[in-house]
Write a protein that holds these residues in place. Structure first.
Motif, PDB file in Angstrom:
ATOM      1  N   TRP A 152      12.491  12.716  -7.583  1.00 49.36           N
ATOM      2  CA  TRP A 152      13.347  11.559  -7.847  1.00 49.36           C
ATOM      3  C   TRP A 152      13.223  10.476  -6.785  1.00 49.36           C
ATOM      4  N   THR A 153      13.034  10.857  -5.526  1.00 48.51           N
ATOM      5  CA  THR A 153      13.039   9.846  -4.462  1.00 48.51           C
ATOM      6  C   THR A 153      11.732   9.053  -4.379  1.00 48.51           C
ATOM      7  N   ILE A 169       1.321   9.412  -5.620  1.00 52.36           N
ATOM      8  CA  ILE A 169       1.683  10.775  -5.245  1.00 52.36           C
ATOM      9  C   ILE A 169       2.744  11.333  -6.190  1.00 52.36           C
ATOM     10  N   SER A 170       3.702  10.515  -6.551  1.00 51.49           N
ATOM     11  CA  SER A 170       4.780  11.008  -7.410  1.00 51.49           C
ATOM     12  C   SER A 170       4.295  11.307  -8.829  1.00 51.49           C
ATOM     13  N   MET A 171       3.234  10.655  -9.268  1.00 49.10           N
ATOM     14  CA  MET A 171       2.722  10.881 -10.615  1.00 49.10           C
ATOM     15  C   MET A 171       1.716  12.024 -10.694  1.00 49.10           C
ATOM     16  N   ASN A 172       1.088  12.381  -9.566  1.00 49.59           N
ATOM     17  CA  ASN A 172      -0.032  13.316  -9.616  1.00 49.59           C
ATOM     18  C   ASN A 172       0.241  14.673  -8.981  1.00 49.59           C
ATOM     19  N   GLY A 173       1.476  15.094  -8.891  1.00 48.28           N
ATOM     20  CA  GLY A 173       1.679  16.376  -8.252  1.00 48.28           C
ATOM     21  C   GLY A 173       2.913  17.091  -8.730  1.00 48.28           C
ATOM     22  N   ILE A 193       0.833  -1.205   0.000  1.00 49.61           N
ATOM     23  CA  ILE A 193       0.000   0.000   0.000  1.00 49.61           C
ATOM     24  C   ILE A 193       0.868   1.255   0.000  1.00 49.61           C
ATOM     25  N   MET A 194       1.949   1.256   0.776  1.00 52.77           N
ATOM     26  CA  MET A 194       2.849   2.416   0.778  1.00 52.77           C
ATOM     27  C   MET A 194       3.512   2.604  -0.574  1.00 52.77           C
ATOM     28  N   GLY A 195       3.884   1.515  -1.231  1.00 46.72           N
ATOM     29  CA  GLY A 195       4.499   1.609  -2.547  1.00 46.72           C
ATOM     30  C   GLY A 195       3.558   2.150  -3.594  1.00 46.72           C
ATOM     31  N   VAL A 196       2.326   1.670  -3.568  1.00 50.04           N
ATOM     32  CA  VAL A 196       1.340   2.140  -4.544  1.00 50.04           C
ATOM     33  C   VAL A 196       0.979   3.594  -4.274  1.00 50.04           C
ATOM     34  N   ILE A 253      11.619   6.127  -6.956  1.00 44.27           N
ATOM     35  CA  ILE A 253      12.601   5.098  -6.587  1.00 44.27           C
ATOM     36  C   ILE A 253      12.120   4.330  -5.362  1.00 44.27           C
ATOM     37  N   MET A 254      11.603   5.064  -4.366  1.00 46.62           N
ATOM     38  CA  MET A 254      11.100   4.426  -3.155  1.00 46.62           C
ATOM     39  C   MET A 254       9.901   3.531  -3.477  1.00 46.62           C
ATOM     40  N   SER A 255       9.024   3.985  -4.356  1.00 45.73           N
ATOM     41  CA  SER A 255       7.847   3.170  -4.682  1.00 45.73           C
ATOM     42  C   SER A 255       8.236   1.903  -5.436  1.00 45.73           C
ATOM     43  N   ILE A 256       9.221   1.992  -6.302  1.00 51.05           N
ATOM     44  CA  ILE A 256       9.683   0.798  -7.015  1.00 51.05           C
ATOM     45  C   ILE A 256      10.268  -0.209  -6.044  1.00 51.05           C
TER      46      ILE A 256
END
Length: 72
Positions: free
Chosen positions: A33-34, A21-25, A13-16, A37-40
């Motif tokens: 950048w972080t 968040i990284s794609m929508n803001g 859930i944290m990864g998704v 990488i963190m989500s992957i």
């Protein structure tokens, strides 16, 4: 392994959510950048753990129960 199942689901859930968040803001450069990488990394860990649980632990537990039933 069952004790780790809620942890693996929360990691997924944290990864998704970090991916979303990284794609929508519009984020600062550091987070730009972080977060991906963190989500992957979190998604890879969760998928490996959950697939080990489904494909290794459950069949092993079922075989152990069948063996215990055959011995009795």
């Amino acid at each position: 392994m069952i004790k780790n199942l809620p942890l693996l689901i929360s990691i997924l859930i944290m990864g998704v959510s970090s991916s979303t968040i990284s794609m929508n803001g519009h984020l600062p450069t550091f987070f730009e950048w972080t977060l991906p990488i963190m989500s992957i990394i979190l998604n890879i860990i969760a998928v490996i753990g959950l697939s080990l649980h489904v494909f290794v632990y459950k069949p092993m537990k079922k075989a152990e129960d069948n063996l215990n039933g055959a011995i009795k």
